[in-house]
Scaffold this active site. Structure first.
Site, mmCIF file in Angstrom:
data_model
loop_
_atom_site.group_PDB
_atom_site.id
_atom_site.type_symbol
_atom_site.label_atom_id
_atom_site.label_comp_id
_atom_site.label_asym_id
_atom_site.label_seq_id
_atom_site.Cartn_x
_atom_site.Cartn_y
_atom_site.Cartn_z
ATOM 1 N N GLY A 239 0.774 -1.237 0.000
ATOM 2 C CA GLY A 239 0.000 0.000 0.000
ATOM 3 C C GLY A 239 0.799 1.277 0.000
ATOM 4 O O GLY A 239 0.227 2.363 0.072
ATOM 5 N N ARG A 276 2.767 -1.323 -6.004
ATOM 6 C CA ARG A 276 2.914 -0.038 -6.691
ATOM 7 C C ARG A 276 4.280 0.617 -6.472
ATOM 8 O O ARG A 276 4.882 1.124 -7.419
ATOM 9 C CB ARG A 276 1.828 0.907 -6.176
ATOM 10 C CG ARG A 276 1.753 2.217 -6.922
ATOM 11 C CD ARG A 276 0.838 3.217 -6.201
ATOM 12 N NE ARG A 276 -0.382 2.673 -5.718
ATOM 13 C CZ ARG A 276 -1.556 2.700 -6.363
ATOM 14 N NH1 ARG A 276 -1.646 3.289 -7.532
ATOM 15 N NH2 ARG A 276 -2.630 2.165 -5.811
ATOM 16 N N TYR A 316 -10.587 5.807 -11.499
ATOM 17 C CA TYR A 316 -10.422 6.458 -10.194
ATOM 18 C C TYR A 316 -10.280 7.971 -10.298
ATOM 19 O O TYR A 316 -10.039 8.630 -9.292
ATOM 20 C CB TYR A 316 -9.162 5.960 -9.484
ATOM 21 C CG TYR A 316 -8.962 4.468 -9.433
ATOM 22 C CD1 TYR A 316 -9.786 3.661 -8.660
ATOM 23 C CD2 TYR A 316 -7.925 3.870 -10.143
ATOM 24 C CE1 TYR A 316 -9.579 2.294 -8.596
ATOM 25 C CE2 TYR A 316 -7.715 2.505 -10.085
ATOM 26 C CZ TYR A 316 -8.547 1.726 -9.304
ATOM 27 O OH TYR A 316 -8.337 0.377 -9.246
ATOM 28 N N CYS A 343 -14.807 4.893 -27.326
ATOM 29 C CA CYS A 343 -16.113 5.569 -27.340
ATOM 30 C C CYS A 343 -16.714 5.654 -25.957
ATOM 31 O O CYS A 343 -17.703 4.981 -25.641
ATOM 32 C CB CYS A 343 -17.042 4.831 -28.291
ATOM 33 S SG CYS A 343 -16.340 4.807 -29.929
ATOM 34 N N GLU A 344 -16.095 6.411 -25.105
ATOM 35 C CA GLU A 344 -16.584 6.671 -23.747
ATOM 36 C C GLU A 344 -16.126 8.079 -23.389
ATOM 37 O O GLU A 344 -14.968 8.436 -23.633
ATOM 38 C CB GLU A 344 -15.911 5.732 -22.726
ATOM 39 C CG GLU A 344 -16.162 4.277 -22.907
ATOM 40 C CD GLU A 344 -17.436 3.785 -22.240
ATOM 41 O OE1 GLU A 344 -18.051 4.536 -21.447
ATOM 42 O OE2 GLU A 344 -17.825 2.646 -22.555
ATOM 43 N N TYR A 371 -0.458 -1.250 -12.112
ATOM 44 C CA TYR A 371 -1.882 -1.203 -12.425
ATOM 45 C C TYR A 371 -2.145 -0.517 -13.771
ATOM 46 O O TYR A 371 -3.173 0.113 -13.969
ATOM 47 C CB TYR A 371 -2.658 -0.525 -11.279
ATOM 48 C CG TYR A 371 -2.376 -1.162 -9.943
ATOM 49 C CD1 TYR A 371 -2.829 -2.447 -9.674
ATOM 50 C CD2 TYR A 371 -1.617 -0.509 -8.964
ATOM 51 C CE1 TYR A 371 -2.546 -3.066 -8.460
ATOM 52 C CE2 TYR A 371 -1.332 -1.125 -7.748
ATOM 53 C CZ TYR A 371 -1.802 -2.393 -7.507
ATOM 54 O OH TYR A 371 -1.515 -3.001 -6.314
HETATM 55 N N1 LLP Z 1 -1.567 -6.872 -0.660
HETATM 56 C C1 LLP Z 1 -2.908 -6.947 -0.818
HETATM 57 C C2 LLP Z 1 -3.657 -7.929 -0.034
HETATM 58 C C3 LLP Z 1 -3.550 -6.103 -1.733
HETATM 59 O O1 LLP Z 1 -4.867 -6.156 -1.864
HETATM 60 C C4 LLP Z 1 -2.796 -5.157 -2.476
HETATM 61 C C5 LLP Z 1 -3.437 -4.266 -3.436
HETATM 62 C C6 LLP Z 1 -1.400 -5.131 -2.278
HETATM 63 C C7 LLP Z 1 -0.823 -5.988 -1.363
HETATM 64 C C8 LLP Z 1 -0.505 -4.201 -3.023
HETATM 65 O O2 LLP Z 1 -0.790 -2.861 -2.789
HETATM 66 P P1 LLP Z 1 0.192 -1.728 -3.370
HETATM 67 O O3 LLP Z 1 1.494 -1.838 -2.615
HETATM 68 O O4 LLP Z 1 0.365 -1.949 -4.811
HETATM 69 O O5 LLP Z 1 -0.542 -0.465 -3.063
HETATM 70 N N2 LLP Z 1 -5.859 -0.778 -9.010
HETATM 71 C C9 LLP Z 1 -5.615 0.192 -7.956
HETATM 72 C C10 LLP Z 1 -4.866 -0.423 -6.805
HETATM 73 C C11 LLP Z 1 -5.561 -1.630 -6.222
HETATM 74 C C12 LLP Z 1 -4.776 -2.272 -5.095
HETATM 75 C C13 LLP Z 1 -5.392 -3.549 -4.692
HETATM 76 N N3 LLP Z 1 -4.683 -4.268 -3.677
HETATM 77 C C14 LLP Z 1 -4.899 1.379 -8.550
HETATM 78 O O6 LLP Z 1 -4.638 1.392 -9.754
HETATM 79 O O7 LLP Z 1 -4.615 2.352 -7.845
#
Ligand code: LLP
Length: 420
Positions: A239, A276, A316, A343-344, A371
């Site tokens: 996160g 991320r 988002y 087309c959106e 992502y």
């Molecule tokens: N662990 C779990 C259980 C998760 O659900 C996630 C992300 C991560 C780790 C990794 O999180 P990160 O370090 O990448 O923030 N599509 C969205 C982000 C969705 C994240 C879902 N879960 C976007 O493009 O911002």
């Protein structure tokens, strides 16, 4: 991204000109820097060096085999959320015993595949999942290693679509039911309880909620120890936010060092699940301007990338910086909405951007390594773009652009379709 530099007016990645990449591989095209991925991973790994740890890259952020291979070579573990992601990790040469399996809806087939592969741990998110896993492990004659994902009811202060640690979210087991769930897990014969898991959201910029969640996890660890169930590991999730516009991203190394210090004598292995922060800044989407549409109240730059290739702005309202690859030629900057051909009305990649461009100009949409391709679709029967990994002086095509035929090659006209 320090690997991104302007040399003689042209944007380069690890010194490789992006104009030449676009010429060789076409546009739209995702481009990643191997050095940037490695550097970001090391911030976590070196920051935690003082304690036993495993940095489990969240495969969902970018699951290209070359990205997984890059991280595997550095000793990374992997956080997966599907059988498909497990197959990718194994295909990239990753070790099953470094894989942790998160997610609220693991199917029987996914559990079986993960048990047979010998993954390190299941992050179980509900009591019914405990029962299903116990039954499947029993049928296979195995004991499933589990940790329970606790929902600490902490506000990650991020976008509501990507906040997962609040009581109202579908994720995890509520903190106040955790002890009971652990006692249940311990009573099931085919489970081996080894850890606590927690993940409160994504694109987190303020680390205070992470600290709060850690405190809740530590409290629980103590209660478990008091019941003779001291966990071997604490998985604190991912996160960690990155800079898209003007945000101040958390200092990963500093955060990890502080974590290692705080937990130095606690006797747990610490796991993190960043996605991320490892791949986001390391990647971009290259796109070319097709048309300038100037006859409206707004000025539009219609480009050859769209929400099909990069969904985040449409989904988002996310901001991605958009920059000209070449500074030469197109006169003074003017303001444009950068839009795709889909087309959106939400197919907008950036609004009101100052750009000096003309038809044919190449643009780089930055911080798109996470992502981006992972969420790309074939909407409007568009092929998904090529992916290129820049590795020093080399530009490797780690996934070719899809072909149009491949998009429907398995579909059937009515008379050719088997009736079942
Ligand atoms: N662990 C779990 C259980 C998760 O659900 C996630 C992300 C991560 C780790 C990794 O999180 P990160 O370090 O990448 O923030 N599509 C969205 C982000 C969705 C994240 C879902 N879960 C976007 O493009 O911002």
């Amino acid at each position: 991204m320090s690997f991104l530099q302007r040399i003689g007016g042209e944007l380069t990645l690890e010194g490789v000109g992006l104009e030449s990449i676009a010429e060789r591989f076409g546009t739209p095209c995702y481009v990643y820097s191997r050095a940037a991925i490695e550097g970001a991973y090391r911030e976590f790994d070196e920051g935690l060096a003082g304690i036993p740890h495993l940095v489990c890259y969240a495969v969902k952020a970018n699951s290209n085999l070359a990205v997984l291979d890059t991280l595997r070579r550095l000793g990374a573990g992997f956080d997966i959320v599907s059988g498909g992601e497990l197959a990718r990790v194994l295909a990239a040469g990753g070790r099953a015993d470094r894989v942790i399996f998160s997610g609220v809806g693991k199917s029987r087939g996914e559990m079986r595949a993960a048990l047979e592969a010998g993954i390190r741990c299941f992050n179980v998110e509900s009591e019914p999942e405990l029962e299903r896993l116990d039954a499947i492990a029993g049928a296979l004659g195995k004991r499933a290693p589990v940790s329970l994902r606790i929902n600490p009811d902490v506000d990650a202060r991020t976008h509501p679509y990507i906040s997962t640690g609040l009581a109202g979210n579908k994720f995890g087991i509520p903190h106040d039911r955790a002890l009971a769930a652990y006692l249940k897990a311990a009573s099931l014969p085919n489970l081996r309880v080894i850890g606590i898991g927690c993940h409160i959201g994504s694109q987190i910029l303020d680390t205070a909620p992470l600290d709060e969640a850690l405190d809740r996890v530590l409290e629980l660890a103590q209660s478990l120890a008091a019941q003779g169930m001291k966990p071997e590991h604490l998985d604190l999730g991912g996160g960690f936010g990155i800079r898209y516009r003007d945000e101040v991203a958390p200092d990963i190394r500093g955060y990890c060092e502080a974590l290692a210090k705080k937990l130095s004598s606690a006797g747990y292995q610490v796991m993190l699940e960043p996605g991320r922060a490892i791949v986001g800044p390391a990647g971009m989407l290259l796109t070319r301007v097709e048309y300038l549409k100037l006859d409206k109240a707004k000025r539009f730059a219609v480009v050859d990338a769209s929400m099909s290739e990069l969904m985040r702005p449409a989904l988002y309202g996310s901001y991605h910086e958009i920059v000209e690859v070449s500074e030469r030629g197109a006169g003074a900057p003017q303001r444009f909405d950068v839009v795709g051909p889909v087309c959106e009305s939400t197919d907008v990649l950036g609004t009101d951007r100052a750009l000096a461009i003309e038809p044919g100009s190449l643009l780089a949409i930055l911080s798109a390594g996470a992502y981006g391709m992972a969420m790309a679709s074939n909407y409007n029967t568009r092929v998904r773009p090529a992916e290129v990994l820049v590795d020093g002086a080399r530009a490797l095509e780690v996934r070719p652009r899809e072909t149009i035929e491949s998009l429907f090659s398995s579909e059937k006209r009515i008379d050719d379709a088997p009736a079942r």
